[in-house]
Enzyme design. Structure first.
Site, mmCIF file in Angstrom:
data_model
loop_
_atom_site.group_PDB
_atom_site.id
_atom_site.type_symbol
_atom_site.label_atom_id
_atom_site.label_comp_id
_atom_site.label_asym_id
_atom_site.label_seq_id
_atom_site.Cartn_x
_atom_site.Cartn_y
_atom_site.Cartn_z
ATOM 1 N N ASP A 146 -6.998 -2.829 -3.333
ATOM 2 C CA ASP A 146 -7.017 -4.676 -2.351
ATOM 3 C C ASP A 146 -7.593 -5.562 -3.556
ATOM 4 O OD1 ASP A 146 -7.527 -6.782 -0.261
ATOM 5 O OD2 ASP A 146 -9.625 -5.678 0.331
ATOM 6 N N HIS B 272 -0.243 -9.401 -7.066
ATOM 7 C CA HIS B 272 1.124 -8.196 -7.120
ATOM 8 C C HIS B 272 1.569 -7.832 -8.063
ATOM 9 C CE1 HIS B 272 -0.518 -9.724 -2.727
ATOM 10 N NE2 HIS B 272 0.093 -10.136 -2.825
ATOM 11 N N LEU C 76 3.223 16.405 -7.466
ATOM 12 C CA LEU C 76 2.473 15.424 -6.660
ATOM 13 C C LEU C 76 3.089 14.492 -5.243
ATOM 14 C CD1 LEU C 76 -0.471 12.553 -6.382
ATOM 15 C CD2 LEU C 76 1.251 11.709 -8.185
HETATM 16 C C1 IPE Z 1 -5.743 -4.078 3.316
HETATM 17 O O1 IPE Z 1 -5.681 -5.461 2.737
HETATM 18 C C2 IPE Z 1 -4.158 -3.557 3.460
HETATM 19 C C3 IPE Z 1 -3.693 -3.235 2.080
HETATM 20 C C4 IPE Z 1 -4.300 -3.379 0.982
HETATM 21 C C5 IPE Z 1 -2.080 -3.172 2.437
HETATM 22 P P1 IPE Z 1 -6.163 -6.868 3.625
HETATM 23 O O2 IPE Z 1 -6.290 -7.123 2.361
HETATM 24 O O3 IPE Z 1 -4.550 -6.736 4.042
HETATM 25 O O4 IPE Z 1 -6.744 -6.213 4.505
HETATM 26 P P2 IPE Z 1 -7.858 -7.008 5.059
HETATM 27 O O5 IPE Z 1 -7.054 -8.458 5.245
HETATM 28 O O6 IPE Z 1 -9.313 -7.200 4.106
HETATM 29 O O7 IPE Z 1 -8.677 -6.546 6.733
HETATM 30 C C1 IPE Z 2 -3.927 -6.270 -1.793
HETATM 31 O O1 IPE Z 2 -4.261 -7.871 -2.233
HETATM 32 C C2 IPE Z 2 -2.534 -6.072 -1.671
HETATM 33 C C3 IPE Z 2 -1.822 -6.726 0.093
HETATM 34 C C4 IPE Z 2 -2.582 -6.300 0.727
HETATM 35 C C5 IPE Z 2 -0.530 -6.271 0.092
HETATM 36 P P1 IPE Z 2 -4.709 -8.592 -1.350
HETATM 37 O O2 IPE Z 2 -3.184 -9.309 -1.424
HETATM 38 O O3 IPE Z 2 -5.169 -8.543 -0.173
HETATM 39 O O4 IPE Z 2 -5.268 -9.559 -1.987
HETATM 40 P P2 IPE Z 2 -6.923 -10.494 -1.533
HETATM 41 O O5 IPE Z 2 -7.457 -9.127 -0.797
HETATM 42 O O6 IPE Z 2 -6.811 -11.623 -0.866
HETATM 43 O O7 IPE Z 2 -7.513 -10.744 -3.051
HETATM 44 MG MG MG Z 3 -6.784 -8.100 1.198
#
Ligand code: IPE
Ligand code: IPE
Ligand code: MG
Length: 245
Positions: A20, A37, A131
């Site tokens: 995240d 990303h 792995l």
């Molecule tokens: C959780 O992250 C999902 C992934 C890392 C794929 P999110 O950014 O979507 O989660 P919330 O919205 O903070 O709970």
């Molecule tokens: C995690 O990073 C990737 C996915 C959930 C696809 P985020 O896109 O949730 O990044 P933040 O949480 O908005 O910083």
């Molecule tokens: Mg996120």
């Protein structure tokens, strides 16, 4: 006694990561979320390499949740395209490094082109054994449990299983992760302290590690730090400390 050097004999068998913070990483730099990303993909590569070096046998990465379908279409499309290009670029490396590729989640919601390519990568890496890299894609822990209930109730209805024999191992065998051991260590980056519908059943006794590092900044030395934290814990599974020693 606190250890500060990695113990090669106490490596988690199954590591799961909620990757995240990509969007915040980009925003902090005045970039578009997409750049986060792209940078996050480099962290995936670095952490997969670490797992191989450290002897971790199973790595499960949360890449896209059922809830992430609610993001703007333009971001979803970008993530799908990034996934496709990553698979295409990495298939050779997966084989070179003896990595078996798997997925968990509801793939039928993904674009056809990706579903086909995922199948191909799984097929071409299925004999690899160093792995097991599992991507959670369009994954939701509650949906997984609903699917388990449906599969088992069908079997009960057809007299394949008797309801009095339903136990933990029956549930385990019907999860998307039926071929994986329980999660030993769950890491979440970006400072959020929540599970966000990831592996709900499988983390019943996992050690949890939360770090403020954003996913694109999470690299080899960070995984070492997480493992040291893990190794300094006593996993008692309900027993007393004396029983463990
Ligand atoms: C959780 O992250 C999902 C992934 C890392 C794929 P999110 O950014 O979507 O989660 P919330 O919205 O903070 O709970
Ligand atoms: C995690 O990073 C990737 C996915 C959930 C696809 P985020 O896109 O949730 O990044 P933040 O949480 O908005 O910083
Ligand atoms: Mg996120």
């Amino acid at each position: 006694m606190k250890i500060n050097k990695l113990d090669k004999d106490n490596i988690p068998e199954h590591l799961a990561i909620i990757m995240d913070g990509n969007g915040r990483w980009a925003k902090k730099r005045g970039l578009r979320r997409e750049q986060g990303h792209i940078e996050g993909k480099k962290s995936v590569k670095s952490i997969v390499e670490s797992c191989i070096e450290l002897g971790i046998k199973n790595l499960t990465l949360y890449a896209f949740s059922t809830e992430n379908w609610n993001r703007p279409k333009i971001e979803i499309d970008f993530l799908m395209q990034l996934l496709f290009l990553s698979l295409r670029d990495e298939i050779k490396n997966l084989n070179k490094n003896n990595i078996k590729f798997e997925t968990i989640g509801n793939l039928e919601r993904l674009p056809k082109k990706i579903i086909e390519y995922l199948k191909k990568v799984k097929k071409e890496t299925k004999l690899n054994s160093k792995l097991t890299l599992t991507l959670a894609l369009s994954y939701g822990g509650r949906k997984e449990i609903i699917d388990v209930v449906k599969k088992i109730s069908d079997k009960v209805k057809n007299n394949i299983i008797s309801s009095k024999n339903i136990d933990e191992s029956v549930i385990n065998n019907h999860l998307y992760t039926y071929n994986l051991p329980d999660v030993d260590l769950l890491i979440r980056t970006s400072g959020e302290k929540r599970i966000s519908n990831f592996l709900l059943w499988q983390i019943a006794y996992s050690e949890l590690y939360f770090t403020k590092k954003l996913w694109p900044d999470f690299r080899k030395k960070d995984i070492h730090k997480a493992l040291i934290s893990y190794q300094n814990r006593e996993r008692r599974f309900g027993k007393t400390s004396d029983q463990i020693k």
